[in-house]
Design a protein around this motif. Structure first.
Motif, short mmCIF file in Angstrom:
data_model
loop_
_atom_site.label_atom_id
_atom_site.label_comp_id
_atom_site.label_asym_id
_atom_site.label_seq_id
_atom_site.Cartn_x
_atom_site.Cartn_y
_atom_site.Cartn_z
N LEU A 108 38.92 23.79 45.24
CA LEU A 108 38.26 24.51 46.47
C LEU A 108 37.88 25.81 45.95
O LEU A 108 36.90 26.60 46.28
CB LEU A 108 39.12 24.46 47.54
N ALA A 109 38.95 26.47 45.17
CA ALA A 109 38.80 27.98 44.78
C ALA A 109 37.64 28.11 43.62
O ALA A 109 36.86 29.00 43.72
CB ALA A 109 40.04 28.46 43.98
N VAL A 110 37.45 26.85 42.77
CA VAL A 110 36.25 26.96 41.86
C VAL A 110 34.92 26.99 42.87
O VAL A 110 33.90 27.48 42.57
CB VAL A 110 36.35 25.66 40.89
N LYS A 111 35.05 25.78 43.73
CA LYS A 111 33.79 25.44 44.50
C LYS A 111 33.42 26.77 45.32
O LYS A 111 32.28 26.75 45.46
CB LYS A 111 34.16 24.43 45.68
N PHE A 112 34.34 27.52 45.88
CA PHE A 112 33.92 28.78 46.68
C PHE A 112 33.87 29.82 45.99
O PHE A 112 33.73 31.17 46.25
CB PHE A 112 34.82 28.80 48.08
N LYS A 113 34.01 29.98 44.59
CA LYS A 113 33.63 30.79 43.48
C LYS A 113 34.65 32.00 43.82
O LYS A 113 34.35 33.28 43.36
CB LYS A 113 32.23 31.59 43.71
N ALA A 114 35.93 31.80 43.97
CA ALA A 114 37.04 32.62 44.04
C ALA A 114 37.06 33.32 42.68
O ALA A 114 36.98 33.00 41.47
CB ALA A 114 38.30 31.71 44.14
N GLY A 115 37.11 34.91 42.68
CA GLY A 115 37.05 35.71 41.79
C GLY A 115 35.77 36.38 41.14
O GLY A 115 35.77 37.12 40.25
N LYS A 116 34.71 35.38 41.52
CA LYS A 116 33.49 35.70 40.95
C LYS A 116 32.89 37.10 41.47
O LYS A 116 33.11 37.51 42.42
CB LYS A 116 32.18 34.58 41.32
N ALA A 117 32.03 37.75 40.54
CA ALA A 117 31.48 39.17 40.91
C ALA A 117 30.30 38.81 42.24
O ALA A 117 30.08 37.68 42.31
CB ALA A 117 30.54 39.51 39.64
N GLU A 118 30.85 39.79 43.12
CA GLU A 118 30.12 39.65 44.44
C GLU A 118 28.49 40.07 44.18
O GLU A 118 28.36 40.87 43.40
CB GLU A 118 30.87 40.73 45.23
N GLY B 164 38.00 42.18 33.70
CA GLY B 164 37.95 43.57 33.49
C GLY B 164 37.99 44.52 34.73
O GLY B 164 37.95 45.66 34.77
N LYS B 165 38.19 43.79 35.66
CA LYS B 165 38.35 44.60 37.22
C LYS B 165 39.89 44.87 37.35
O LYS B 165 40.77 44.16 37.02
CB LYS B 165 37.97 43.61 38.23
N LYS B 166 40.14 45.89 38.03
CA LYS B 166 41.25 46.36 38.54
C LYS B 166 41.96 45.35 39.67
O LYS B 166 41.43 45.15 40.93
CB LYS B 166 41.20 47.80 39.07
N VAL B 167 43.03 45.00 39.47
CA VAL B 167 43.49 43.94 40.18
C VAL B 167 44.03 44.33 41.33
O VAL B 167 44.10 43.46 42.56
CB VAL B 167 44.56 42.82 39.46
N TYR B 168 44.36 45.57 41.74
CA TYR B 168 44.64 45.81 42.94
C TYR B 168 43.53 46.81 43.81
O TYR B 168 43.87 47.35 44.82
CB TYR B 168 45.68 47.16 42.72
N GLU B 169 42.42 46.77 43.22
CA GLU B 169 41.34 47.45 43.90
C GLU B 169 40.62 46.42 45.26
O GLU B 169 40.74 45.17 45.04
CB GLU B 169 40.07 47.59 42.79
N ALA B 170 40.45 46.90 46.26
CA ALA B 170 39.86 46.21 47.20
C ALA B 170 38.48 45.50 46.86
O ALA B 170 37.78 45.97 46.23
CB ALA B 170 39.52 47.04 48.68
N THR C 137 41.88 34.14 42.07
CA THR C 137 41.21 35.12 42.20
C THR C 137 41.43 36.40 41.32
O THR C 137 40.46 36.94 40.68
CB THR C 137 40.90 35.58 43.71
N LEU C 138 42.49 36.81 41.20
CA LEU C 138 43.20 37.84 40.70
C LEU C 138 43.08 37.62 39.14
O LEU C 138 42.85 38.44 38.20
CB LEU C 138 44.25 38.63 41.01
N ILE C 139 43.34 36.33 38.68
CA ILE C 139 43.29 36.21 37.25
C ILE C 139 42.00 36.20 36.55
O ILE C 139 41.69 36.82 36.01
CB ILE C 139 43.90 34.74 37.09
#
Length: 341
Positions: free
Chosen positions: A331-341, A266-272, A258-260
């Motif tokens: 599974l991470a790919v399937k559930f779109k981990a890190g994708k823009a909400e 270009g998102k801040k990795v520490y941002e909620a 998700t963080l990668i």
């Protein structure tokens, strides 16, 4: 006092402290108010993880005095765990800047590594490597990353609690694969067992639907404590580090992937945010319970057998890690981990 008597005492202590913390939080002093990045819809008390911290740390001096725990490991756990929990507790009450939090986290990790003796010899395809100061640096980064990813992954009811219990139970089973009678290392299984007891008392209040959240004090504490226990296990047997990394796979892959992906966007990795795979999955199912139980299933029926396979020497650690992680990445790919909400 017998360990088997200490276990129910710890579970009960954690249970009652959590209840007291919930009453304290409900006074309005420590409530989690939902926002656009939350995975819950109603205000919820938080900070219950302090019960885990107090219950677990309070027994360490007793164990050291009774020769069931080395003083070096006791100091590593007590010092670093207390520091991370205090930072998290203060951050739960009033926001602490990221730079100051990280400074404290690195200080806690360095303290732990000092008492542990650094990163143990590294086992790769049957060969052992002593990485020296490079190993120290990698171990510090590992501990800081683990405590922060545990914080990132504590976003739905019960998930951080069941992960800790599953990993600790797996860690206990690893020691049954070795024969070291008469050695103090033979008592290494005690720490994960007692941490399981401390978390179990809290889980009663945190299991879906949760009545209190863990908070940063508890999640950060669990992250660095599990990291220390994994390094201690590697001092007992080098292949155990691979085993613990396998056992922690659900959290490591979801948080890292998700963080990668967020960093590349270009998102801040520490941002909620709420773009972890487990958060997308909870919204997909409309409840937290299926996801939390899914984590239990993955740990018990996939990751644990592979970790034990590595511990028994049936497969190399890196190979086992790759086998264990591949479906987790899918599974991470399937559930779109890190994708823009």
């Amino acid at each position: 006092m017998s360990l088997w008597l200490l276990l129910p005492i710890m579970i009960g202590t954690s249970f009652f402290i959590t209840g007291a913390l919930r009453r304290y939080a409900l006074t309005g002093r420590l409530m989690d108010i939902p926002n656009s990045r939350s995975s819950h819809s109603t205000p919820m008390p938080r900070g219950g993880g302090v019960a885990i911290v107090l219950t677990f740390l309070s027994v360490l001096p007793f164990l050291a005095l009774n020769h069931m725990l080395s003083w070096s490991l006791m100091l590593a756990l007590l010092g670093s765990g207390s520091a991370v929990a205090i930072i998290g507790f203060l951050d739960d009450h009033s926001h602490i800047p990221v730079s100051w939090r990280l400074l404290g986290h690195f200080g806690a990790a360095i303290w732990a590594l000092f008492w542990l003796g650094g990163l143990p010899p590294f086992n790769l395809f049957g060969m052992y490597f002593d990485l020296g100061w490079v190993g120290y640096t990698l171990a510090v980064v590992y501990l800081v990353w683990l405590l922060n990813l545990y914080n990132f992954m504590d976003g739905i009811d019960g998930i951080a609690s069941v992960e800790a219990i599953c990993v600790c139970m797996g860690g206990m089973l690893l020691y049954t694969t070795l024969d070291f009678p008469g050695s103090q290392q033979a008592m290494a299984w005690i720490m994960p067992m007692l941490l399981t007891a401390a978390v179990a008392g809290f889980l009663f209040w945190n299991f879906p639907p949760a009545r209190i959240f863990m908070g940063d004090a508890g999640s950060g504490f669990l992250g660095i404590t599990l990291g220390i226990l994994s390094l201690q296990a590697a001092w007992v047997a080098p292949q155990f580090l691979w085993c613990w990394l396998i056992l922690l796979g659900v959290f490591i892959i979801d948080a890292s992937w998700t963080l990668i992906r967020r960093f590349l966007r270009g998102k801040k990795v520490y941002e909620a945010h709420r773009s972890h795979a487990y958060q997308y999955a909870s919204r997909h199912f409309g409840r937290h319970l299926p996801v939390t139980l899914g984590v239990v299933g993955i740990n018990l029926f996939w990751l644990l057998p592979i970790a034990l396979w590595v511990a028994l020497g049936k497969i190399d650690g890196l190979t086992g890690l790759l086998i264990a992680y591949f479906p987790l990445v899918m599974l991470a790919v399937k559930f779109k981990a890190g994708k823009a909400e």
